[in-house]
Design a protein around this motif. Structure first.
Motif, PDB file in Angstrom:
ATOM      1  N   GLY A 125       0.814  -1.210   0.000  1.00  0.00           N
ATOM      2  CA  GLY A 125       0.000   0.000   0.000  1.00  0.00           C
ATOM      3  C   GLY A 125       0.844   1.254   0.000  1.00  0.00           C
ATOM      4  N   PHE A 126       1.886   1.278   0.855  1.00  0.00           N
ATOM      5  CA  PHE A 126       2.801   2.424   0.852  1.00  0.00           C
ATOM      6  C   PHE A 126       3.431   2.614  -0.528  1.00  0.00           C
ATOM      7  N   TYR A 127       3.851   1.501  -1.112  1.00  0.00           N
ATOM      8  CA  TYR A 127       4.523   1.514  -2.420  1.00  0.00           C
ATOM      9  C   TYR A 127       3.613   2.132  -3.486  1.00  0.00           C
ATOM     10  N   ILE A 128       2.375   1.649  -3.554  1.00  0.00           N
ATOM     11  CA  ILE A 128       1.447   2.136  -4.575  1.00  0.00           C
ATOM     12  C   ILE A 128       1.132   3.607  -4.360  1.00  0.00           C
ATOM     13  N   ALA A 129       0.917   4.005  -3.100  1.00  0.00           N
ATOM     14  CA  ALA A 129       0.622   5.403  -2.816  1.00  0.00           C
ATOM     15  C   ALA A 129       1.782   6.306  -3.234  1.00  0.00           C
ATOM     16  N   THR A 130       3.008   5.875  -2.956  1.00  0.00           N
ATOM     17  CA  THR A 130       4.166   6.675  -3.325  1.00  0.00           C
ATOM     18  C   THR A 130       4.333   6.746  -4.836  1.00  0.00           C
TER      19      THR A 130
ATOM     20  N   PHE B 152       7.838   6.159 -11.243  1.00  0.00           N
ATOM     21  CA  PHE B 152       6.435   5.741 -11.274  1.00  0.00           C
ATOM     22  C   PHE B 152       6.247   4.380 -11.910  1.00  0.00           C
ATOM     23  N   ALA B 153       6.625   4.229 -13.171  1.00  0.00           N
ATOM     24  CA  ALA B 153       6.191   3.058 -13.943  1.00  0.00           C
ATOM     25  C   ALA B 153       6.689   1.747 -13.343  1.00  0.00           C
ATOM     26  N   VAL B 154       8.005   1.590 -13.201  1.00  0.00           N
ATOM     27  CA  VAL B 154       8.533   0.328 -12.666  1.00  0.00           C
ATOM     28  C   VAL B 154       8.134   0.130 -11.206  1.00  0.00           C
ATOM     29  N   PRO B 155       8.299   1.142 -10.328  1.00  0.00           N
ATOM     30  CA  PRO B 155       7.860   0.923  -8.936  1.00  0.00           C
ATOM     31  C   PRO B 155       6.371   0.616  -8.806  1.00  0.00           C
ATOM     32  N   ALA B 156       5.524   1.188  -9.674  1.00  0.00           N
ATOM     33  CA  ALA B 156       4.079   0.954  -9.556  1.00  0.00           C
ATOM     34  C   ALA B 156       3.738  -0.504  -9.829  1.00  0.00           C
ATOM     35  N   VAL B 157       4.293  -1.072 -10.901  1.00  0.00           N
ATOM     36  CA  VAL B 157       3.962  -2.471 -11.193  1.00  0.00           C
ATOM     37  C   VAL B 157       4.612  -3.402 -10.178  1.00  0.00           C
ATOM     38  N   GLU B 158       5.802  -3.032  -9.698  1.00  0.00           N
ATOM     39  CA  GLU B 158       6.425  -3.839  -8.657  1.00  0.00           C
ATOM     40  C   GLU B 158       5.602  -3.778  -7.381  1.00  0.00           C
ATOM     41  N   ALA B 159       5.028  -2.600  -7.098  1.00  0.00           N
ATOM     42  CA  ALA B 159       4.200  -2.433  -5.897  1.00  0.00           C
ATOM     43  C   ALA B 159       2.952  -3.296  -5.960  1.00  0.00           C
TER      44      ALA B 159
ATOM     45  N   TYR C 158      13.474   3.667  -1.942  1.00  0.00           N
ATOM     46  CA  TYR C 158      12.806   4.309  -3.073  1.00  0.00           C
ATOM     47  C   TYR C 158      12.137   5.613  -2.650  1.00  0.00           C
ATOM     48  N   LEU C 159      11.449   5.594  -1.512  1.00  0.00           N
ATOM     49  CA  LEU C 159      10.751   6.788  -1.046  1.00  0.00           C
ATOM     50  C   LEU C 159      11.726   7.917  -0.745  1.00  0.00           C
ATOM     51  N   VAL C 160      12.747   7.636   0.068  1.00  0.00           N
ATOM     52  CA  VAL C 160      13.699   8.683   0.465  1.00  0.00           C
ATOM     53  C   VAL C 160      14.468   9.192  -0.752  1.00  0.00           C
TER      54      VAL C 160
END
Length: 849
Positions: free
Chosen positions: A51-56, A103-110, A138-140
């Motif tokens: 959830g954190f991943y997708i929101a970020t 966005f793109a790679v982290p979103a699908v990984e999330a 990733y966030l920081v």
């Protein structure tokens, strides 16, 4: 075919047919309870981290979208002064960089992190802290990188960062360094997530879930993760080389000194074109899950789709020169890469036709999720058609670097990834929220996004064909571009209005839950729709088909009653089941860590190390690096609990609580890590041989090389290290009171590995070779940099292993720590030998031929 008429046959008898006591459920809930308040930041559950991943990722989508609107405002009319040239270049660079990398790679990984454990019938991924580490890094890193826009230090060389534009001569400011160190670090975070996904998919599936019964989304995430493993090291190497050039004047990309700027393009696009499919394949997997449910029938052509997924992943690595048709490469190479670029359309087309056939075989419900899927099919198909056009060399030379390519890129990426992502929000929200999203607002969001997207990007095909180049911040009137650009700008704002409607829908209806969700309102077919109690399900199901919720009608009730495997907590903590990679037979019980802070500190300090290096605060960066390693060692100390005997899974099935060697999930993770290291070094080998082909005159004469005796001594040290490794293995296998001898052997072997590296460095320096002298010399020292990274990792792991040996926590049975060290150690010895052959043997062979 009806929803109940699916492949799989008769379900196997349940391993434990009796209801379980409520106390087991309460114990399970206590083990998986989430931290309260601000302590939730230390959670490692896949549902929280996902959830954190997708929101970020969605936050970065919105930020990049705002930058896109600024670009469209600047280009709405000719001669516009809304943005200065430098501001436009920074915004243009950040828009592409954030969309592609943040966005793109982290979103699908999330989405994979969030859904895969439940979809596979597991209670979590096998390395919860690794997944949490990847997210916090990733966030920081992402937030600090994006904030450079507000301080005027953002990169301005384009999201592809081509040298020589990004070298110190033309980009002396710090912006390029932010890109190189920041993005390189974020790619490492993505690789960490990929390792967890690979091991999770291959080793934590529900019993009975053979590879042939695995959900298509799991297949796409598996192919996605392997593509990340093999593609991302190329861009990581490119960023290392360019940063070394900028910081220390090592001329990898300076043609006048034996380098070549085209080397960057080869390395970057070897990553960049597979990345298009890295983004697309998980999105296609989402579509393959949504379409059967909405059509009420099994997915047509399951096996063909799986083969097509693997084929797309394979072909995508042969397309990178597709982006370099205008660079003057040989005609034979042009023909090969043009054919490969067109061939990849075949497996992509198989998936599209399978989805259409599934819709035709059933009766599609026109929900908001279905509308986004239909929009995806339309837009991605158009993007694929223009992709075949630019795969033709004569056409590409006309359209290259025009707005036609901009339009094609957005039709493929936005159509191929963002539309399925919106469909996934509407489809899976009931499984994760107390309320489903609004169908009425979803239809409005789809209509505005679909119309706005086509209004924004369809005219760009024409704009490009009549000559408008990309990456220009303004243009004169009277070129025939004025009206088309204004229409594109209006379309962009219409698209933004659709995203705003979606955000309103999220704010009104999305209510994340740790207990009961809205439930299976679609009557879906896969395991993520089982009743959820924080973890995936009360017991781990035994499945016997690809559509378990359709073919085993009582499955959800029986799982929730605890009538399947592991209907509680066997050891009092968090657990999941490790199964065999092919047939998913029960292997051993995996004890999982709970909430903590070591992984958070490790991520923050690792980010600090890279980011402080960017601003040349070397002392602070080194302090952060030491703190990061210390946090990782604390994390590792808690990840190797002692064996606890056999545990009963139910139904008379008992499994051990400890496994070593290939049976261990962590052994598999190290093997995948070695694939990453091998891909990184293979990229280096390519760069070394490529520069030799373009500037052989820079290679030294035989007499300028270090004496063979010095090289022989380095090889001898590697052989001693390898012998120590073999001796340590033998001591551990023999058992007995040999703890001191084992520790001395490990220490001596690692010291020999470090000595080989140090002696090779001294040997090159003593022979007069300096990394600033030429591209060849820079690559010789780059080999030492790569070997030093590996040897340093071996030394840290060896130090940890020695501490475990000294305290009696390593023996012939409890040996996972040593087994993992041995894998990395053996690879380091092998890479060291290859490096010596390349940097010392190859030039001698060339000079003598």
């Amino acid at each position: 075919m009806s929803a109940n008429d699916h492949e799989g046959g008769r379900a196997a008898p349940l391993p434990n047919p009796l209801p379980r006591p409520d106390g087991e459920l309460e114990a399970l809930k206590r083990a998986w309870a989430l931290p309260k308040g601000w302590r939730i930041l230390g959670a490692v559950n896949n549902t929280v981290i996902g959830g954190f991943y997708i929101a970020t990722a969605f936050l970065f989508f919105l930020l990049a979208g705002i930058l896109g609107l600024l670009i469209r405002l600047q280009l709405a009319v000719p001669g516009n002064g809304f943005l200065s040239q430098e501001s436009y270049n920074q915004i243009f660079t950040m828009h592409g960089t954030v969309m592609m990398f943040l966005f793109a790679v982290p979103a699908v990984e999330a989405v994979g992190v969030l859904l895969l454990p439940q979809m596979l019938g597991a209670r979590d991924l096998p390395f919860p802290r690794l997944g949490a580490f990847a997210f916090w890094a990733y966030l920081v890193g992402g937030l600090v990188f994006f904030s450079t826009l507000f301080f005027g230090t953002a990169p301005s060389g384009g999201w592809f960062m081509y040298p020589p534009l990004t070298g110190t001569r033309y980009s002396p400011d710090i912006g390029a360094d932010w890109w190189l160190l920041g993005i390189g670090f974020i790619e490492i975070s993505a690789i960490a997530g990929a390792i967890e996904i690979i091991v999770g998919v291959l080793r934590t599936r529900a019993p009975g879930m053979t590879l042939a019964r695995m959900p298509v989304f799991a297949w796409t995430m598996l192919v996605f993760a392997f593509m990340v493993v093999f593609a991302f090291p190329a861009v990581i190497l490119a960023t290392i080389l360019l940063e070394l050039e900028r910081a220390f004047d090592w001329p990898f990309f300076i043609a006048a000194r034996g380098g070549d700027p085209l080397l960057w393009q080869h390395l970057f696009w070897f990553f960049g074109h597979p990345e298009v499919y890295i983004i697309f394949l998980p999105a296609a997997g989402m579509v393959s899950m949504i379409v059967p449910t909405m059509a009420g029938t099994s997915l047509v052509g399951y096996r063909l789709i799986v083969v097509a997924l693997i084929a797309v992943g394979f072909f995508s690595f042969g397309l990178w020169v597709h982006h370099m048709f205008a660079t003057g490469i040989p005609a034979r190479s042009l023909g090969f890469f043009s054919a490969a670029s067109m061939a990849v359309a075949i497996p992509s087309g198989i998936q599209v036709f399978a989805w259409i056939a599934t819709i035709a075989a059933g009766r599609l419900r026109l929900t908001a999720a279905s509308l986004f899927v239909v929009g995806f099919l339309f837009i991605f198909t158009l993007g694929g058609l223009t992709g075949v056009m630019v795969a033709l060399v004569p056409f590409d030379r006309q359209a290259h670097d025009t707005y036609f390519v901009v339009a094609h890129l957005h039709y493929v990426l936005f159509g191929g990834m963002v539309f399925p992502l919106f469909a996934a929000f509407y489809y899976w929200a009931p499984a994760l929220s107390r309320r489903a999203l609004s169908e009425r607002l979803g239809r409005w969001a789809f209509g505005l996004i679909f119309c706005g997207f086509n209004l924004a990007f369809l005219p760009m095909h024409v704009t490009g064909l009549i000559g408008m180049p990309r990456r220009v911040y303004t243009y004169p009137a009277g070129m025939g571009w004025d009206g088309l650009n204004l229409v594109s700008t209006l379309g962009a704002f219409l698209l933004a209005a659709g995203v705003l409607v979606f955000l309103v829908d999220l704010a009104r209806n999305l209510r994340p839950t740790n207990h009961d969700s809205a439930g299976d309102i679609w009557r879906a077919n896969t395991l993520e729709w089982l009743p959820n109690h924080v973890f995936a399900a009360r017991s781990i199901p035994r499945i016997d088909s690809r559509d378990p919720l359709w073919d085993q009608p009582d499955l959800a009730r029986d799982v929730d009653a605890g009538r399947h495997y592991l209907p509680g907590t066997a050891t009092g903590g968090r657990e999941t089941l490790v199964t065999s990679s092919l047939e998913a037979r029960p292997g051993h019980l995996l004890r999982l860590p709970g909430p903590g802070w070591a992984h958070v500190f490790a991520a923050v300090f690792t980010a600090g190390f890279f980011l402080l290096l960017t601003v040349k605060a070397v002392a602070l960066a080194l302090a952060c690096g030491v703190a990061a390693v210390a946090a990782m060692l604390v994390w590792m100390r808690e990840s190797d609990p002692p064996p606890a005997g056999m545990v009963d899974l139910g139904g008379g099935v008992a499994v051990p609580t400890y496994a070593s060697g290939p049976a261990s999930h962590s052994w598999w993770a190290v093997v995948v890590l070695l694939l990453v290291a091998a891909a990184l070094y293979s990229s280096y080998l390519f760069g070394y041989l490529y520069l030799w082909t373009v500037s052989p005159q820079q290679w030294p004469a035989r007499e300028a090389l270090p004496p063979l005796g010095r090289t022989g001594f380095s090889l001898l040290m590697l052989a001693v290290s390898a012998g120590a490794l073999l001796m340590a293995r033998g001591l551990l296998a023999a058992g007995g009171p040999r703890r001191g001898l084992l520790a001395i052997t490990v220490a001596a072997g690692v010291a020999s590995l470090l000595a080989a590296l140090g002696h090779d460095l001294w040997s090159n320096w003593a022979s007069g070779l300096r990394p600033q002298a030429s591209g060849h010399a820079a690559l010789v020292y780059a080999n030492a940099v790569l070997q030093g990274q590996l040897a340093g990792a071996v030394a840290v792991m060896a130090g940890f292993a020695l501490s475990r040996i000294a305290t009696g926590q390593v023996d012939g049975t409890r040996r996972v720590v040593f087994d993992n060290l041995a894998l990395l150690w053996a690879y380091a010895v092998g890479q060291g030998a290859v490096g010596l052959a390349l940097t010392q043997g190859f030039p001698r062979w060339v000079a003598g031929s």
